[in-house]
Motif scaffolding. Structure first.
Motif, PDB file in Angstrom:
ATOM      1  N   PHE A  36       0.709  -1.350  -0.122  1.00  0.00           N
ATOM      2  CA  PHE A  36       0.108   0.083  -0.148  1.00  0.00           C
ATOM      3  C   PHE A  36       0.959   1.261  -0.121  1.00  0.00           C
ATOM      4  O   PHE A  36       2.088   1.011   0.186  1.00  0.00           O
ATOM      5  N   PRO A  41      -0.962   3.017   7.131  1.00  0.00           N
ATOM      6  CA  PRO A  41      -1.057   2.292   8.369  1.00  0.00           C
ATOM      7  C   PRO A  41       0.060   0.688   8.235  1.00  0.00           C
ATOM      8  O   PRO A  41       0.867   0.521   9.271  1.00  0.00           O
ATOM      9  N   THR A  42       0.000   0.268   7.062  1.00  0.00           N
ATOM     10  CA  THR A  42       0.798  -0.865   6.795  1.00  0.00           C
ATOM     11  C   THR A  42       2.194  -0.307   6.590  1.00  0.00           C
ATOM     12  O   THR A  42       3.275  -1.054   7.294  1.00  0.00           O
ATOM     13  N   HIS A  92      -2.108  -8.232   5.601  1.00  0.00           N
ATOM     14  CA  HIS A  92      -3.043  -8.054   6.718  1.00  0.00           C
ATOM     15  C   HIS A  92      -4.200  -9.029   6.027  1.00  0.00           C
ATOM     16  O   HIS A  92      -4.264  -9.509   5.021  1.00  0.00           O
ATOM     17  N   ALA A 156      -8.843   1.232   0.312  1.00  0.00           N
ATOM     18  CA  ALA A 156      -7.590   1.112  -0.185  1.00  0.00           C
ATOM     19  C   ALA A 156      -7.733   0.244  -1.177  1.00  0.00           C
ATOM     20  O   ALA A 156      -7.030  -0.712  -1.679  1.00  0.00           O
ATOM     21  N   SER A 160      -9.422  -4.294   0.462  1.00  0.00           N
ATOM     22  CA  SER A 160      -8.731  -3.852   1.426  1.00  0.00           C
ATOM     23  C   SER A 160      -9.377  -3.754   2.980  1.00  0.00           C
ATOM     24  O   SER A 160     -10.616  -4.116   2.924  1.00  0.00           O
ATOM     25  N   GLY A 161      -8.556  -3.494   3.918  1.00  0.00           N
ATOM     26  CA  GLY A 161      -9.085  -3.604   5.172  1.00  0.00           C
ATOM     27  C   GLY A 161     -10.431  -2.648   5.398  1.00  0.00           C
ATOM     28  O   GLY A 161     -11.447  -2.708   5.756  1.00  0.00           O
ATOM     29  N   SER A 162     -10.104  -1.614   4.899  1.00  0.00           N
ATOM     30  CA  SER A 162     -11.172  -0.106   4.644  1.00  0.00           C
ATOM     31  C   SER A 162     -12.404  -0.633   3.987  1.00  0.00           C
ATOM     32  O   SER A 162     -13.522  -0.406   4.270  1.00  0.00           O
ATOM     33  N   GLY A 184      -3.872   3.203  -0.916  1.00  0.00           N
ATOM     34  CA  GLY A 184      -3.800   3.039   0.292  1.00  0.00           C
ATOM     35  C   GLY A 184      -4.722   4.169   1.172  1.00  0.00           C
ATOM     36  O   GLY A 184      -5.202   4.905   0.524  1.00  0.00           O
ATOM     37  N   THR A 185      -4.893   3.797   2.412  1.00  0.00           N
ATOM     38  CA  THR A 185      -5.567   4.617   3.149  1.00  0.00           C
ATOM     39  C   THR A 185      -4.929   6.129   3.622  1.00  0.00           C
ATOM     40  O   THR A 185      -5.475   7.114   3.909  1.00  0.00           O
ATOM     41  N   GLN A 203      -8.065   2.091   9.422  1.00  0.00           N
ATOM     42  CA  GLN A 203      -7.476   1.347  10.713  1.00  0.00           C
ATOM     43  C   GLN A 203      -7.178   2.908  11.831  1.00  0.00           C
ATOM     44  O   GLN A 203      -6.771   3.881  11.038  1.00  0.00           O
TER      45      GLN A 203
HETATM   46  N1  ASP Z   1      -3.604  -1.247   4.973  1.00  0.00           N
HETATM   47  C1  ASP Z   1      -4.009  -0.391   4.136  1.00  0.00           C
HETATM   48  C2  ASP Z   1      -2.884   0.696   4.031  1.00  0.00           C
HETATM   49  O1  ASP Z   1      -1.943   0.620   4.535  1.00  0.00           O
HETATM   50  C3  ASP Z   1      -5.313   0.303   4.417  1.00  0.00           C
HETATM   51  C4  ASP Z   1      -6.540  -0.758   4.115  1.00  0.00           C
HETATM   52  O2  ASP Z   1      -6.248  -2.063   4.059  1.00  0.00           O
HETATM   53  O3  ASP Z   1      -7.550  -0.382   4.297  1.00  0.00           O
HETATM   54  O4  ASP Z   1      -3.161   1.703   3.308  1.00  0.00           O
END
Ligand code: ASP
Length: 324
Positions: A36, A41-42, A92, A156, A160-162, A184-185, A203
């Motif tokens: 990302f 955050p990563t 993740h 992202a 993605s996590g978001s 990415g976020t 995150q």
């Molecule tokens: N981990 C992602 C990032 O670093 C953000 C996500 O997965 O939502 O941007």
């Protein structure tokens, strides 16, 4: 017969060579692929970790941001790298679980990678641009429901996590969101501050500084306990969305067939980093939760990844996410 002897000799030599390679590991810099954008955050977790790992491994660790398609391009870069421990994947729940239910990856997240170690988890945080009139999660949900057009939610990328958090939020509230994908976020957050998008289910470690600075508004963290370093933000249970819990765990992986001793060295260096009080403080200030001490063997990450695939793939597949 002669062939068999030669084969045995080769095998002995090869295993000797790989043991020697593991003994000398690492003899040159390691690349840690962050899938990302820099500043997200990563990336932040990777840099804090790498700073400590490079002292215990005695080699520099280069961070390479290979972005796009919710991190699946960066993970693919590691899958195709030599299995020697010099190219490591950080990712993740999104990159190493969800993406397998969304993309035609061309690799298998479980069999083409070897787990190295579980990393800290990030509770999610529901944040909006300051122009949104809501002041509480209940008001935000009412505002989202009343809006004639769906609100825009930065992510992202699909998977993605978001994005997974957004799907989960849609499921829990019946609200429809319009996703806006970024690399990415970190860039999504810049647009949230500028008012270009309405919300992110982000995150916590990414948004926390902007929340503290008052440039965006936080409504709740998606965990059953408050984040110690931001204790004024309620949990989703307290804010009226009971049971809406999601923490985004992270981990390190290397290509399949990487020697076990090399994996053990990377694992030990990452564990030493997480046990270092200064590193722990940095993680905890960002709202990250440290993994349990008995969950730090490579197999613990492998088991979690498989269990999470079983848990999340049905919901993600049912959402029928469309990607290019
Ligand atoms: N981990 C992602 C990032 O670093 C953000 C996500 O997965 O939502 O941007």
């Amino acid at each position: 017969m002669r062939k068999t002897i030669l084969a045995v000799m080769f095998a002995v030599l090869a295993s000797g060579a790989s043991a020697a390679a593991a003994d000398m590991f690492p003899s040159h810099p390691i690349t840690l692929v962050v899938p990302f954008a820099a500043g997200g955050p990563t990336d932040a977790m990777a840099r804090i970790l790498a700073d400590h790992m490079r002292t215990s491994l005695g080699q520099s660790i280069l961070i390479e941001n290979v972005t796009g398609a919710a991190g699946s391009l960066g993970v693919g870069r590691v899958v195709r790298a030599a299995p020697d421990g010099y190219t490591v994947s950080i990712g993740h729940l999104g990159t190493h679980v969800a993406n397998g239910a969304i993309y035609k990856l061309g690799y298998d997240l479980v069999t083409d990678l070897e787990p190295v170690v579980l990393l800290p988890s990030n509770p999610m945080i529901i944040v909006s641009t300051n122009a949104v009139p809501a002041r509480s999660l209940k008001e935000l949900i009412a505002w989202l429901k009343a809006k004639p057009a769906p609100a825009t939610a930065g992510t992202a990328g699909a998977g993605s996590g978001s994005h997974i958090a957004g799907l989960y939020f849609e499921n829990a509230t019946g609200i429809k969101l319009q996703y806006v994908p970024y690399r990415g976020t970190a860039p999504a957050l810049t647009d949230l501050v500028a008012g270009q998008i309405d919300i992110i289910i982000d995150q916590t470690s990414n948004s926390i500084a902007q929340v503290r600075a008052g440039t965006i508004r936080a409504y709740a963290v998606t965990d059953d306990k408050r984040v110690a370093s931001a204790s004024d933000i309620p949990t989703t249970d307290e804010a009226g969305l009971s049971g809406f819990h999601m923490t985004l765990w992270s981990g390190l992986w290397v290509p399949k067939a990487t020697p076990k001793d090399v994996i053990a060295k990377l694992n030990a260096a990452a564990v030493a980093a997480m046990n270092d009080p200064a590193v722990r403080k940095k993680f905890e200030d960002l709202g990250l939760q440290m993994p349990a001490a008995d969950n730090l063997a490579p197999a613990a990450l492998g088991d979690l990844q498989k269990a999470e695939i079983a848990k999340w793939w049905p919901m993600i597949k049912a959402a029928n996410v469309k990607v290019e």
